[in-house]
Design a protein around this motif. Structure first.
Motif, PDB file in Angstrom:
ATOM      1  N   CYS A   1     -15.163   8.588  10.066  1.00 56.80           N
ATOM      2  CA  CYS A   1     -14.116   7.561  10.137  1.00 56.80           C
ATOM      3  C   CYS A   1     -14.475   6.477  11.151  1.00 56.80           C
ATOM      4  CB  CYS A   1     -12.781   8.202  10.519  1.00 56.80           C
ATOM      5  SG  CYS A   1     -12.112   9.325   9.267  1.00 56.80           S
ATOM      6  N   LEU A   2     -15.125   6.862  12.229  1.00 55.10           N
ATOM      7  CA  LEU A   2     -15.444   5.910  13.288  1.00 55.10           C
ATOM      8  C   LEU A   2     -16.622   5.007  12.939  1.00 55.10           C
ATOM      9  CD1 LEU A   2     -14.974   8.309  16.324  1.00 55.10           C
ATOM     10  CD2 LEU A   2     -13.616   6.252  15.872  1.00 55.10           C
ATOM     11  N   VAL A   3     -17.693   5.562  12.390  1.00 57.66           N
ATOM     12  CA  VAL A   3     -18.923   4.778  12.228  1.00 57.66           C
ATOM     13  C   VAL A   3     -19.037   4.078  10.887  1.00 57.66           C
ATOM     14  CG1 VAL A   3     -20.121   6.305  13.831  1.00 57.66           C
ATOM     15  CG2 VAL A   3     -20.333   6.699  11.366  1.00 57.66           C
ATOM     16  N   SER A   4     -18.240   4.463   9.913  1.00 57.69           N
ATOM     17  CA  SER A   4     -18.267   3.754   8.636  1.00 57.69           C
ATOM     18  C   SER A   4     -17.841   2.301   8.859  1.00 57.69           C
ATOM     19  CB  SER A   4     -17.318   4.427   7.645  1.00 57.69           C
ATOM     20  OG  SER A   4     -17.236   3.671   6.448  1.00 57.69           O
ATOM     21  N   PRO A   5     -18.528   1.341   8.247  1.00 52.78           N
ATOM     22  CA  PRO A   5     -18.109  -0.061   8.428  1.00 52.78           C
ATOM     23  C   PRO A   5     -16.674  -0.304   8.008  1.00 52.78           C
ATOM     24  CG  PRO A   5     -20.289   0.056   7.434  1.00 52.78           C
ATOM     25  CD  PRO A   5     -19.748   1.452   7.431  1.00 52.78           C
ATOM     26  N   VAL A   6     -16.219   0.400   6.975  1.00 53.10           N
ATOM     27  CA  VAL A   6     -14.846   0.240   6.492  1.00 53.10           C
ATOM     28  C   VAL A   6     -14.198   1.612   6.388  1.00 53.10           C
ATOM     29  CG1 VAL A   6     -13.389  -0.524   4.595  1.00 53.10           C
ATOM     30  CG2 VAL A   6     -15.415  -1.861   5.211  1.00 53.10           C
ATOM     31  N   THR A   7     -13.139   1.817   7.153  1.00 52.43           N
ATOM     32  CA  THR A   7     -12.350   3.051   7.089  1.00 52.43           C
ATOM     33  C   THR A   7     -10.899   2.653   6.890  1.00 52.43           C
ATOM     34  OG1 THR A   7     -13.869   4.266   8.530  1.00 52.43           O
ATOM     35  CG2 THR A   7     -11.641   5.135   8.325  1.00 52.43           C
ATOM     36  N   TRP A   8     -10.489   2.570   5.631  1.00 57.97           N
ATOM     37  CA  TRP A   8      -9.091   2.267   5.362  1.00 57.97           C
ATOM     38  C   TRP A   8      -8.227   3.450   5.803  1.00 57.97           C
ATOM     39  CZ3 TRP A   8      -9.860  -2.408   5.244  1.00 57.97           C
ATOM     40  CH2 TRP A   8     -10.643  -3.091   4.320  1.00 57.97           C
ATOM     41  N   VAL A   9      -6.952   3.210   5.994  1.00 57.84           N
ATOM     42  CA  VAL A   9      -6.053   4.245   6.505  1.00 57.84           C
ATOM     43  C   VAL A   9      -6.114   5.504   5.646  1.00 57.84           C
ATOM     44  CG1 VAL A   9      -3.631   4.843   6.870  1.00 57.84           C
ATOM     45  CG2 VAL A   9      -4.504   2.638   7.685  1.00 57.84           C
ATOM     46  N   HIS A  10      -6.244   5.361   4.330  1.00 54.59           N
ATOM     47  CA  HIS A  10      -6.261   6.557   3.487  1.00 54.59           C
ATOM     48  C   HIS A  10      -7.517   7.397   3.694  1.00 54.59           C
ATOM     49  CE1 HIS A  10      -8.896   4.322   0.726  1.00 54.59           C
ATOM     50  NE2 HIS A  10      -8.007   3.351   0.706  1.00 54.59           N
ATOM     51  N   HIS A  11      -8.572   6.805   4.245  1.00 53.65           N
ATOM     52  CA  HIS A  11      -9.772   7.595   4.547  1.00 53.65           C
ATOM     53  C   HIS A  11      -9.545   8.585   5.686  1.00 53.65           C
ATOM     54  CE1 HIS A  11     -12.242   3.990   2.836  1.00 53.65           C
ATOM     55  NE2 HIS A  11     -11.912   4.849   1.878  1.00 53.65           N
ATOM     56  N   LEU A  12      -8.499   8.381   6.476  1.00 54.33           N
ATOM     57  CA  LEU A  12      -8.265   9.208   7.652  1.00 54.33           C
ATOM     58  C   LEU A  12      -7.754  10.612   7.314  1.00 54.33           C
ATOM     59  CD1 LEU A  12      -6.728   6.470   9.980  1.00 54.33           C
ATOM     60  CD2 LEU A  12      -9.025   7.431  10.092  1.00 54.33           C
ATOM     61  N   VAL A  13      -7.688  10.953   6.039  1.00 53.19           N
ATOM     62  CA  VAL A  13      -7.427  12.361   5.697  1.00 53.19           C
ATOM     63  C   VAL A  13      -8.546  13.250   6.240  1.00 53.19           C
ATOM     64  CG1 VAL A  13      -6.043  11.910   3.642  1.00 53.19           C
ATOM     65  CG2 VAL A  13      -8.536  12.110   3.428  1.00 53.19           C
ATOM     66  N   TRP A  14      -9.698  12.660   6.551  1.00 52.38           N
ATOM     67  CA  TRP A  14     -10.795  13.426   7.137  1.00 52.38           C
ATOM     68  C   TRP A  14     -10.450  13.933   8.538  1.00 52.38           C
ATOM     69  CZ3 TRP A  14     -15.196  14.907   4.576  1.00 52.38           C
ATOM     70  CH2 TRP A  14     -15.428  14.306   3.338  1.00 52.38           C
ATOM     71  N   LEU A  15      -9.330  13.467   9.114  1.00 52.84           N
ATOM     72  CA  LEU A  15      -8.881  13.958  10.418  1.00 52.84           C
ATOM     73  C   LEU A  15      -8.006  15.203  10.299  1.00 52.84           C
ATOM     74  CD1 LEU A  15      -7.956  10.614  12.242  1.00 52.84           C
ATOM     75  CD2 LEU A  15     -10.141  11.835  12.242  1.00 52.84           C
ATOM     76  N   ILE A  16      -7.615  15.574   9.096  1.00 53.69           N
ATOM     77  CA  ILE A  16      -6.723  16.726   8.929  1.00 53.69           C
ATOM     78  C   ILE A  16      -7.307  18.001   9.537  1.00 53.69           C
ATOM     79  CG2 ILE A  16      -5.737  18.288   7.191  1.00 53.69           C
ATOM     80  CD1 ILE A  16      -5.094  15.829   5.501  1.00 53.69           C
ATOM     81  N   PRO A  17      -8.586  18.345   9.287  1.00 56.77           N
ATOM     82  CA  PRO A  17      -9.113  19.565   9.922  1.00 56.77           C
ATOM     83  C   PRO A  17      -9.005  19.547  11.436  1.00 56.77           C
ATOM     84  CG  PRO A  17     -10.569  18.851   8.153  1.00 56.77           C
ATOM     85  CD  PRO A  17      -9.566  17.759   8.346  1.00 56.77           C
ATOM     86  N   ALA A  18      -9.250  18.404  12.065  1.00 54.88           N
ATOM     87  CA  ALA A  18      -9.176  18.334  13.526  1.00 54.88           C
ATOM     88  C   ALA A  18      -7.761  18.584  14.021  1.00 54.88           C
ATOM     89  CB  ALA A  18      -9.683  16.974  14.010  1.00 54.88           C
TER      90      ALA A  18
END
Length: 455
Positions: free
Chosen positions: A298-315
């Protein structure tokens, strides 16, 4: 029996009340996007299959948005072109819900077992909370593929890799062939020295890409030579929905964002991530490796739209896991729960949109990048669980520092033998004493010191 029945009744009532509260919240807070992204996929596939156009030439009418994924993604989505629009929506929503439920179950079931919670109740509460989570509801409302990709990666890291399955890496490879960003998990495998799984992932991705190239040579040529490099197709970097480090830099100077500043931030972030992942894998905490790499992506991708932040669910789930394992009433438990609750609440709040039109000044800088700060906090502060189990291992049986499955828990009865942190063969760090099964006989347990990464 009566007490158990009353407890079940109370749990059912609690779930119903929570579901109603979440539905009420969504009726007010959720933005209806009309399955915008799904319409792009559907329109592009229809144009390609039925109108005999080139898939990457399609733009959704009135927008600059077109199909941005590799040709293998088009192959996977191809059946959509033969479905009526309502059926395409149904399949998209159902697939997201099913894989989300399975992923949440994999991460939470070990927590429920260790804590003695009712497992169906924990899953029901978690799914209600997931429905209110802004990245999740955006994924559903846009018709996005984020949870499907996260699921493919999680199959490898939580099920196949801990079990030593020779197919570990296939899910990551397929996810990378569908969308390039999960390729960071191949790097994760490499830096943590799982070369066989990394090779399998590369082979799976290459095989999928070559299959698509053989079937659709024109589309493949168009994607790799033109569409991939056309950034106008994905939107404006400074737009507040872009919650990546690139978005932070772009909002500082939308007209001329500094590529050098962005690359410097990316390099520092990669260094922190690599160090923490190596420590996590050294103690067998594959779930935290998944969570840290999701935050990194999520941090290093040039574009991280809000819906991409589902990758934070495990954390976020692992923060709760660590809090439950901490001593009751202690500062550590309160701090971890506070971080989990604050992160979840902010990621439900749509707070960044308050600065959609004006993100200037200190307040704009801090507020418009709120979700980036959460991703950074999770990357740096998420504890590494020396007592945690590979999710694919024996149910409820963490792989402790002895390397064997066992019911590991925080420190046991006073007076148990201890050995100091930093013993030979262990990474250095803050010591955390854990209790590990030594055998079937009662009382055959001892405490061992394990490293807990900073945070």
């Amino acid at each position: 029996m009566a007490q158990g029945a009353r407890r079940r009744t109370g749990q059912v009532v609690a779930v119903v009340v929570l579901a109603v509260a979440v539905a009420a919240f969504l009726s007010v807070a959720a933005v209806r996007h009309g399955f915008f992204d799904l319409k792009v996929y559907y329109g592009a596939l229809t144009f390609w299959v039925h109108d005999h156009g080139e898939i990457y030439d399609y733009l959704k009418p009135g927008t600059q948005y077109g199909f941005t994924y590799p040709p293998f993604a088009a192959l996977v989505m191809l059946p959509m072109a033969y479905l009526p629009w309502p059926a395409a929506i149904t399949v998209s929503v159902a697939a997201t819900v099913v894989v989300s439920a399975v992923l949440v179950w994999w991460l939470l079931d070990p927590v429920a077992r260790r804590a003695g919670w009712t497992r169906w109740f924990v899953l029901a509460v978690a799914l209600c909370l997931a429905a209110a989570f802004e990245p999740m509801r955006e994924t559903v409302n846009f018709g996005q593929v984020n949870m499907l990709l996260l699921f493919l990666v999680a199959v490898d890291l939580l099920r196949l890799l801990p079990a030593g399955n020779r197919w570990a890496g296939v899910g990551i490879g397929v996810a990378t062939a569908i969308k390039l960003t999960p390729g960071v998990f191949i790097v994760y495998l490499l830096i943590t020295r799982r070369f066989r799984a990394a090779g399998t992932a590369v082979a799976a991705s290459a095989a999928a890409t070559l299959l698509a190239a053989a079937l659709f040579p024109d589309a493949t040529r168009e994607f790799w030579t033109s569409a991939l490099w056309n950034t106008d197709r994905v939107g404006e970097l400074a737009f507040v929905s872009n919650q990546s480090l690139r978005g932070v830099v772009a909002r500082l100077n939308p007209e001329h964002p500094s590529t050098l500043a962005w690359l410097a931030l990316v390099l520092v972030t990669l260094a922190v991530w690599a160090w923490r992942c190596r420590v996590a894998v050294a103690v067998g905490d594959e779930a935290t490796g998944l969570a840290l790499t999701g935050a990194l992506m999520c941090l290093v991708s040039p574009v991280t739209w809000v819906h991409h932040l589902v990758w934070l669910i495990p954390a976020l789930i692992l923060l709760v896991d660590n809090a439950v394992a901490a001593p009751a009433g202690g500062l550590r438990r309160r701090a971890l729960l506070a971080l989990a609750v604050a992160g979840y609440a902010l990621l439900c709040s749509r707070i960044v949109w308050a600065w959609e039109k004006d993100f200037t000044g200190i307040t704009g800088f801090l507020g418009s990048n709120t979700y980036v700060w959460i991703s950074l906090a999770l990357l740096v502060l998420l504890p590494i669980r020396t007592w945690g189990a590979p999710v694919g291992g024996r149910p409820g049986g963490p792989a402790g520092p002895t390397g064997r499955g066992g019911a590991a828990r925080p420190a046991g009865p006073a007076g148990a033998a201890q050995r100091p942190a930093g013993s030979a063969g262990e990474p250095t760090g803050v010591a955390q004493f854990v209790e590990v099964d030594r055998g079937p006989a009662a009382g055959q347990r001892h405490r061992v010191a394990g490293p807990l990464a900073v945070g």
